[in-house]
Design an enzyme around this catalytic site. Structure first.
Site, PDB file in Angstrom:
ATOM      1  N   ASN A   9       0.846  -1.190   0.000  1.00 43.43           N
ATOM      2  CA  ASN A   9       0.000   0.000   0.000  1.00 43.43           C
ATOM      3  C   ASN A   9       0.894   1.258   0.000  1.00 43.43           C
ATOM      4  OD1 ASN A   9      -1.455   2.255   1.107  1.00 43.43           O
ATOM      5  ND2 ASN A   9      -3.098   0.836   1.638  1.00 43.43           N
ATOM      6  N   LYS A  12       0.379   3.889   2.851  1.00 41.87           N
ATOM      7  CA  LYS A  12       1.041   3.532   4.121  1.00 41.87           C
ATOM      8  C   LYS A  12       2.543   3.770   4.024  1.00 41.87           C
ATOM      9  CE  LYS A  12      -1.757  -0.560   5.437  1.00 41.87           C
ATOM     10  NZ  LYS A  12      -1.632  -2.017   5.678  1.00 41.87           N
ATOM     11  N   ASP A  69      -1.164  -3.638   9.823  1.00 42.11           N
ATOM     12  CA  ASP A  69      -2.528  -4.001   9.457  1.00 42.11           C
ATOM     13  C   ASP A  69      -3.443  -2.969  10.104  1.00 42.11           C
ATOM     14  OD1 ASP A  69      -3.791  -6.079   7.743  1.00 42.11           O
ATOM     15  OD2 ASP A  69      -5.137  -6.181   9.448  1.00 42.11           O
ATOM     16  N   TYR A 154      -9.924   5.651   3.203  1.00 40.79           N
ATOM     17  CA  TYR A 154     -11.155   6.305   3.659  1.00 40.79           C
ATOM     18  C   TYR A 154     -10.925   7.750   4.122  1.00 40.79           C
ATOM     19  CZ  TYR A 154     -12.923   1.512   3.578  1.00 40.79           C
ATOM     20  OH  TYR A 154     -13.290   0.249   3.173  1.00 40.79           O
ATOM     21  N   ARG A 181      -1.927   5.399  12.751  1.00 41.79           N
ATOM     22  CA  ARG A 181      -0.587   4.928  12.347  1.00 41.79           C
ATOM     23  C   ARG A 181       0.497   5.781  13.018  1.00 41.79           C
ATOM     24  NH1 ARG A 181      -1.870   4.823   7.717  1.00 41.79           N
ATOM     25  NH2 ARG A 181      -2.485   2.642   7.818  1.00 41.79           N
TER      26      ARG A 181
HETATM   27  P1  ITT Z   1      -0.942  -4.254   2.784  1.00 42.61           P
HETATM   28  O1  ITT Z   1      -1.666  -5.424   3.408  1.00 42.61           O
HETATM   29  O2  ITT Z   1      -0.094  -4.633   1.611  1.00 42.61           O
HETATM   30  O3  ITT Z   1      -0.196  -3.449   3.817  1.00 42.61           O
HETATM   31  P2  ITT Z   1      -3.607  -3.183   2.437  1.00 42.61           P
HETATM   32  O4  ITT Z   1      -4.133  -1.891   1.881  1.00 42.61           O
HETATM   33  O5  ITT Z   1      -4.272  -4.454   1.960  1.00 42.61           O
HETATM   34  O6  ITT Z   1      -2.040  -3.229   2.169  1.00 42.61           O
HETATM   35  P3  ITT Z   1      -4.691  -3.637   5.079  1.00 42.61           P
HETATM   36  O7  ITT Z   1      -5.135  -5.009   4.791  1.00 42.61           O
HETATM   37  O8  ITT Z   1      -4.043  -3.321   6.403  1.00 42.61           O
HETATM   38  O9  ITT Z   1      -3.641  -3.119   3.996  1.00 42.61           O
HETATM   39  O10 ITT Z   1      -5.946  -2.679   4.863  1.00 42.61           O
HETATM   40  C1  ITT Z   1      -5.886  -1.364   5.292  1.00 42.61           C
HETATM   41  C2  ITT Z   1      -7.052  -0.590   4.684  1.00 42.61           C
HETATM   42  O11 ITT Z   1      -7.654   0.217   5.699  1.00 42.61           O
HETATM   43  C3  ITT Z   1      -6.543   0.377   3.629  1.00 42.61           C
HETATM   44  O12 ITT Z   1      -6.526  -0.214   2.341  1.00 42.61           O
HETATM   45  C4  ITT Z   1      -7.533   1.529   3.758  1.00 42.61           C
HETATM   46  O13 ITT Z   1      -8.695   1.227   3.039  1.00 42.61           O
HETATM   47  C5  ITT Z   1      -7.869   1.518   5.245  1.00 42.61           C
HETATM   48  N1  ITT Z   1      -6.946   2.419   5.977  1.00 42.61           N
HETATM   49  C6  ITT Z   1      -5.961   2.070   6.845  1.00 42.61           C
HETATM   50  N2  ITT Z   1      -5.310   3.153   7.279  1.00 42.61           N
HETATM   51  C7  ITT Z   1      -5.876   4.203   6.679  1.00 42.61           C
HETATM   52  C8  ITT Z   1      -5.622   5.582   6.707  1.00 42.61           C
HETATM   53  O14 ITT Z   1      -4.622   6.111   7.409  1.00 42.61           O
HETATM   54  N3  ITT Z   1      -6.414   6.384   5.981  1.00 42.61           N
HETATM   55  C9  ITT Z   1      -7.415   5.879   5.247  1.00 42.61           C
HETATM   56  N4  ITT Z   1      -7.709   4.581   5.137  1.00 42.61           N
HETATM   57  C10 ITT Z   1      -6.940   3.737   5.849  1.00 42.61           C
END
Ligand code: ITT
Length: 196
Positions: A9, A12, A69, A154, A181
């Site tokens: 991501n 992140k 996560d 989001y 985070r």
């Molecule tokens: P990785 O597993 O490769 O790290 P991912 O996007 O699939 O990537 P997650 O399974 O942890 O990661 O899902 C996190 C989701 O939650 C992310 O895709 C966003 O939709 C949401 N999210 C997490 N932190 C956020 C933030 O700071 N601002 C907005 N949305 C966030």
């Protein structure tokens, strides 16, 4: 200190990179490695998923790994989308599709019932199998239309009451001081600084 960030991501990665810019950590991205498989996130909690990602990537790279996560919990939807945040509108859903699905589910819900919070669990996993986890939690509200273009996920629909803006309207440095985070990473940085 070299740390591999176990995430695909980009949002992140940008945040973690900028928050570690004042440390001696060299953050390596997964894109610097060939052939890293997609990791199935089948855990029942943010911690289980973060630990799984960290352990697998450490096994492959032999390095210390940081995994994140995270997700959004909406009270009136019984915690949805929660650990399914990245794939709320389907396995390969875009941020826009996830936001649209959430706005649709909340369309008849009044503002005072639209409370939500982001959660983040970071796992720092060493090649010897030892690990530590750090958590953060950010309270807000889901508004009924997108506002702002910073951040990811989001952020455009997540209202931050104390700033009177969405997370996507906040400058990234401000988001990083307040966010789930940012809080988790501040704990991790304290730990790293106290031990090294
Ligand atoms: P990785 O597993 O490769 O790290 P991912 O996007 O699939 O990537 P997650 O399974 O942890 O990661 O899902 C996190 C989701 O939650 C992310 O895709 C966003 O939709 C949401 N999210 C997490 N932190 C956020 C933030 O700071 N601002 C907005 N949305 C966030």
């Amino acid at each position: 200190m070299k740390i591999v960030f176990a995430s695909r991501n980009q949002g992140k990665l940008n945040e973690i990179k900028s928050m570690l810019a004042d440390t001696k950590v060299e953050l390596i991205s997964l894109t610097d490695y060939d052939g890293i498989p997609e990791i199935v996130e089948d855990g029942k909690s943010f911690l289980e998923n973060a630990l799984k990602k960290a352990k697998i990537i450490s096994g492959i790279t032999g390095e210390t790994v940081l995994a994140d996560d995270s997700g959004l919990t909406v009270s009136v939807l019984n915690g949805e989308p929660g650990i399914y945040s990245s794939r709320y509108a389907g396995e390969k859903a875009t941020d826009d599709e996830n936001n649209a699905k959430l706005l649709d589910k909340l369309k008849n819900v009044p503002p005072e019932k639209r409370t939500a919070y982001f959660q983040c669990v970071l796992v720092l996993y060493r090649a010897d199998g030892s690990f530590e986890s750090f958590a953060g939690n950010w309270q807000g509200q889901i508004i009924d239309e997108k506002r702002g273009s910073n951040g990811f996920g989001y952020d455009p629909i997540f209202w931050v009451p104390e700033m009177k803006m969405t997370a996507a309207e906040l400058p990234s440095a401000v988001k990083n001081t307040l966010s789930h985070r940012g809080q988790a990473l501040a704990k991790l940085k304290n730990k790293l600084l106290s031990c090294c």
